[in-house]
Design an enzyme around this catalytic site. Structure first.
Site, PDB file in Angstrom:
ATOM      1  N   GLU B 151       0.941  -1.066   0.126  1.00  0.00           N
ATOM      2  CA  GLU B 151      -0.073   0.047   0.214  1.00  0.00           C
ATOM      3  C   GLU B 151       0.381   1.008  -0.252  1.00  0.00           C
ATOM      4  O   GLU B 151       1.088   2.067  -1.116  1.00  0.00           O
ATOM      5  CB  GLU B 151      -1.250   0.152   1.524  1.00  0.00           C
ATOM      6  N   HIS B 221     -12.403  -4.791   8.170  1.00  0.00           N
ATOM      7  CA  HIS B 221     -12.503  -4.431   7.152  1.00  0.00           C
ATOM      8  C   HIS B 221     -14.117  -3.139   6.790  1.00  0.00           C
ATOM      9  O   HIS B 221     -15.043  -3.807   5.833  1.00  0.00           O
ATOM     10  CB  HIS B 221     -13.202  -5.673   6.219  1.00  0.00           C
TER      11      HIS B 221
END
Lengths: 397, 429
Positions: B151, B221
């Site tokens: 990322e 999530h």
């Protein structure tokens, strides 16, 4: 930890097996043919000027000209004078904040610039002043930026660590953050089918940042035309390379990416290594790591005297035996290209150039207050207002 | 019932398939036949299938407020773009859910701009939420490509690409994974223009990421990290509420000359469906949209909770019998104004201030936890600007100050009952 520190030296390996010790003196290059005043001539680098990992070392035979050596000499002097001027201005409290000087590392910046073209791209960390000048900026623009003035290359808004030119993507204040950015720049060059290279530079300290390895992986995966340049000046802030890195052979840290280690104190070796790596990446062979072994004479930044983690003798020894400017001076004198007086004259010109730039920079006005509000968002797309320094100070666009 | 074995088996797989299954369950939710049947893990969203904010017809889709057609071949040129809904003859719409609308926007971006590239984890085969389905086949694998799981590297790489003038559309697979990239986004992207005195920028960088709860995402999530970026001047943060909004706002974000984080509420990818114009159009950044006009209280929210707010407002005027005794009859005729903030940074202060000056009451709803959330910043600013007009303290209905829990996510996320409760409280203050 105390006990660990005591036992640690027993385990410090001098050199990993198979890697020759690198020659880091600044004056070990020999003439291969007779020196010449108007024609190019050949010299031979010391046989230990380079080490290689998963590739061959660059050729030791280099062609040079008198003019290029003299102009490199002048540029290196100008860069050192500029950094010394910054040092003085900082001590006069005219430059505030953070300031990282590259005194001792001039062969890397000047040699790099001589080995690349204006279309190549360079991005580095906070020790960036020489690159900003050499990549199309000016000494006045850099000094004015350090002083936070309007004539600064970032109009006084970037400061010491954030100076840019068309082909130089800065000065970046965050350790290691510029390395994946460099991978992106290289991707854009590849995408646009340009046969040019990106030099993404970082230090021995930043080499342990996770994102450096993320950038290595992406660059190798996509065969990007990027040269990862590790400027190993032996200390990451106040910690020596041996105390911070399990593997101090930084050119071997790219896993499948080949690497070259080069003497970063001999500008002829630097230029040769840069040309070699540029050829490597622009011919489609993917990324390569280039480690320059160099040395900084000053502290990490102006607030670091640079003597608490190394001895004054060490610095003195480096200055007297491995100085890159002295090294080049010896070549020029021994090869009969110019006399001491002629070199002094060049040095004096460089000094005058810096002095004049400093005086001009000092006369540049400070940024006007309204510039605090510009360049935060692209002009015309700003939010309705931004808050200022005080309760009542609110700027409406 | 929750099946712990099923969750344990599925949770490491980054929820891609689970998400699809569960939302399909939500869409087909009808009042359960047997009393033993518990509600689905994400709770019922009774309003989303019937929401008045989704546009079921071509005509209503084309008459979208604020829509600006981009008919020219060169993005950014104003000459042939047309404002408003006058120009709808011959334009087509297609029924899309939000992931299809996001894909449609990116397809237009790739088609019109040769420098545009899309990259992220697994985007080449369509992405875990299918937002990039078929784009690699259509535009080539050198323009739509997978990155490693990296990322911080993705963000840094995108910044480098954008600083060369290319249009970089990065995907972070979940907003929860954006934190390794936080430094690159806040320290490099946001400050790039300022620190170079306007010479360099990374305005052509857009980072997309799925955000907000999915009903069973748990700690990593279901987070809503928009608030963490609120102090990063130089960035824009955009969150759409529906397919038609997602397409227009994403195209505007991609072309905005500032770096934009575009957060897509993941539960709406499939559950929100409406007619979406197939032509190129943009919706304005930095502009909130008033969805319901009112005079007694302003509800401000963005993303998924829009639909919970819609049900709450509906329940206020016609409460089900089980709730009727909690809602005084005098409050049922209250006119509630509902605003979708859409752009979180820079947020539309003027619209919210104007609304609260009229209504005198503000309830802010967001899924992220309360402390130092976006609601904190907005309520502080509104209380300063509207102090003498306020009839009640600004109320925040938010997630709790805990991690998003796995098992009790339903109770963490502000639902229509909590919103209704806050509206009633604030009206009665």
């Amino acid at each position: 930890m105390a006990s660990l520190a005591r036992i640690r030296p027993r385990f410090v390996p001098r050199l990993s097996v198979g890697v020759r010790s690198l020659q880091t003196s600044a004056d070990s290059t020999q003439l291969a043919t007779d020196a010449h005043h108007s024609e190019p001539f050949r010299v031979k680098l010391h046989e230990h000027s380079f080490n290689a990992y998963r590739t061959e070392v660059p050729s030791l035979d280099v062609e040079v000209t008198k003019d290029s050596l003299l102009s490199m000499y002048k540029d290196m002097n100008a860069m050192r004078r500029m950094e010394m001027a910054a040092d003085a201005l900082y001590k006069q409290k005219m430059i505030r904040g953070f300031c990282h000087l590259a005194i001792g590392q001039e062969a890397v910046s000047v040699g790099l610039e001589r080995g690349i073209t204006p279309d190549d791209r360079v991005i580095t960390a906070y020790r960036c002043h020489p690159f900003a000048v050499l990549r199309g900026g000016s000494i006045k623009g850099v000094i004015a930026e350090l002083l936070g003035r309007q004539d600064g290359m970032s109009h006084g808004k970037g400061g010491s660590m954030h100076i840019f030119t068309h082909s130089f993507f800065g000065g970046n204040g965050i350790v290691g953050a510029q390395v994946p950015v460099g991978a992106g720049i290289a991707f854009a060059q590849k995408y646009m089918d340009k046969k040019v290279a990106t030099y993404a530079m970082y230090g021995d300290g930043a080499s342990n940042q996770g994102q450096v390895f993320e950038a290595f992986n992406m660059a190798k995966l996509w065969n990007l035309p990027v040269v990862f340049v590790c400027e190993n000046n032996k200390y990451g802030m106040g910690t020596s390379a041996e105390r911070s890195s399990s593997n101090t052979e930084y050119f071997t840290r790219g896993d499948k990416i080949p690497g070259i280690q080069a003497n970063g104190m001999d500008i002829i070796a630097v230029k040769k290594a840069v040309e070699h790596t540029r050829e490597w990446v622009t011919s489609g062979k993917g990324p390569i790591i280039l480690e320059f072994v160099t040395y900084r004479y000053g502290g990490h930044s102006m607030s670091d005297p640079g003597t608490t983690y190394r001895t004054r003798e060490e610095i003195q020894r480096m200055r007297s035996t491995q100085d890159p400017i002295r090294g080049l001076q010896r070549y020029i004198e021994e090869w009969g290209l110019a006399s001491e007086e002629e070199l002094k004259k060049l040095d004096k010109e460089a000094k005058q150039e810096v002095d004049q730039a400093v005086e001009e920079a000092k006369t540049s006005p400070f940024p006007v207050e309204k510039d605090l509000w510009t360049d935060v968002y692209y002009k015309g797309t700003e939010p309705p207002f931004l808050r200022g320094r005080e309760r009542e100070e609110v700027h409406y666009y | 019932m929750f099946n712990p074995h099923k969750l344990a088996r599925l949770s490491p797989s980054r929820l891609s398939s689970l998400n699809g299954q569960c939302i399909r369950r939500l869409q087909s939710t009808v009042p359960s036949s047997g009393e033993a049947e518990p509600p689905p893990a994400g709770g019922h969203l009774p309003s989303i299938a019937t929401s008045a904010f989704l546009r079921p017809t071509r005509d209503s889709a084309l008459r979208l407020p604020g829509l600006r057609w981009i008919d020219n071949e060169i993005p950014g040129s104003i000459s042939s773009s047309k404002e408003g809904a006058g120009d709808i003859a011959g334009r087509e719409t297609r029924k899309m859910n939000m992931y299809q609308a996001v894909r449609d926007a990116m397809s237009i971006a790739l088609m019109k701009d040769d420098t545009a590239v899309i990259f992220g984890e697994d985007v080449a085969f369509g992405g875990v939420f299918r937002c990039t389905m078929g784009l690699a086949e259509e535009f080539g694998r050198e323009r739509v490509f997978n990155t490693p799981l990296t990322e911080q590297g993705i963000a840094g790489f995108g910044i480098g690409l954008a600083s060369m003038g290319q249009t970089a559309i990065a995907e972070i697979q979940f907003a929860d994974y954006i934190f390794p990239a936080f430094d690159q986004i806040v320290n490099e992207a946001a400050k790039h223009r300022f620190r170079s005195g306007g010479q360099f920028g990374v305005g052509s960088l857009t980072i997309r990421c799925p955000t907000m709860s999915v009903g069973h995402g748990g700690l990593y999530h279901s987070q809503s990290p928009e608030g963490f970026f609120m102090g990063a001047a130089g960035l824009k943060v955009v969150i759409p509420r529906s397919p038609i909004q997602a397409k227009g706002l994403l195209l505007a974000s991609i072309r905005d000359p500032n770096p934009v984080i575009f957060m897509e509420p993941k539960i709406l990818y499939r559950s929100s469906v409406e007619q979406v114009p197939i032509d190129d159009y943009e919706l304005p950044l930095g502009k909130a949209e008033t969805l319901i006009k009112g005079s007694d209280l302003t509800v401000l929210t963005w993303g998924t909770p829009i639909y919970h707010c819609e049900s709450a407002i509906h329940m206020l005027s016609s409460p089900p019998s089980s709730l009727a005794h909690h809602i005084p009859a005098s409050l049922r005729s209250a006119k509630i104004e509902l605003i979708d903030l859409r752009t979180i940074l820079p947020w539309d202060v003027e619209t919210i201030t104007e609304s609260v000056k009229r209504t005198g009451r503000l309830v802010i709803v967001h899924e992220a936890s309360r402390t130092a959330g976006v609601g904190a910043e907005i309520s502080a600013e509104i209380q300063k600007r509207c102090f003498l007009k306020l009839n009640a303290p600004v109320r925040r209905v938010t997630g709790w100050d805990t991690p998003v829990p796995m098992q009790y996510e339903k109770f963490y996320i502000p639902d229509s009952l909590r919103i209704l409760d806050a509206i009633v409280d604030t009206l009665q203050y």
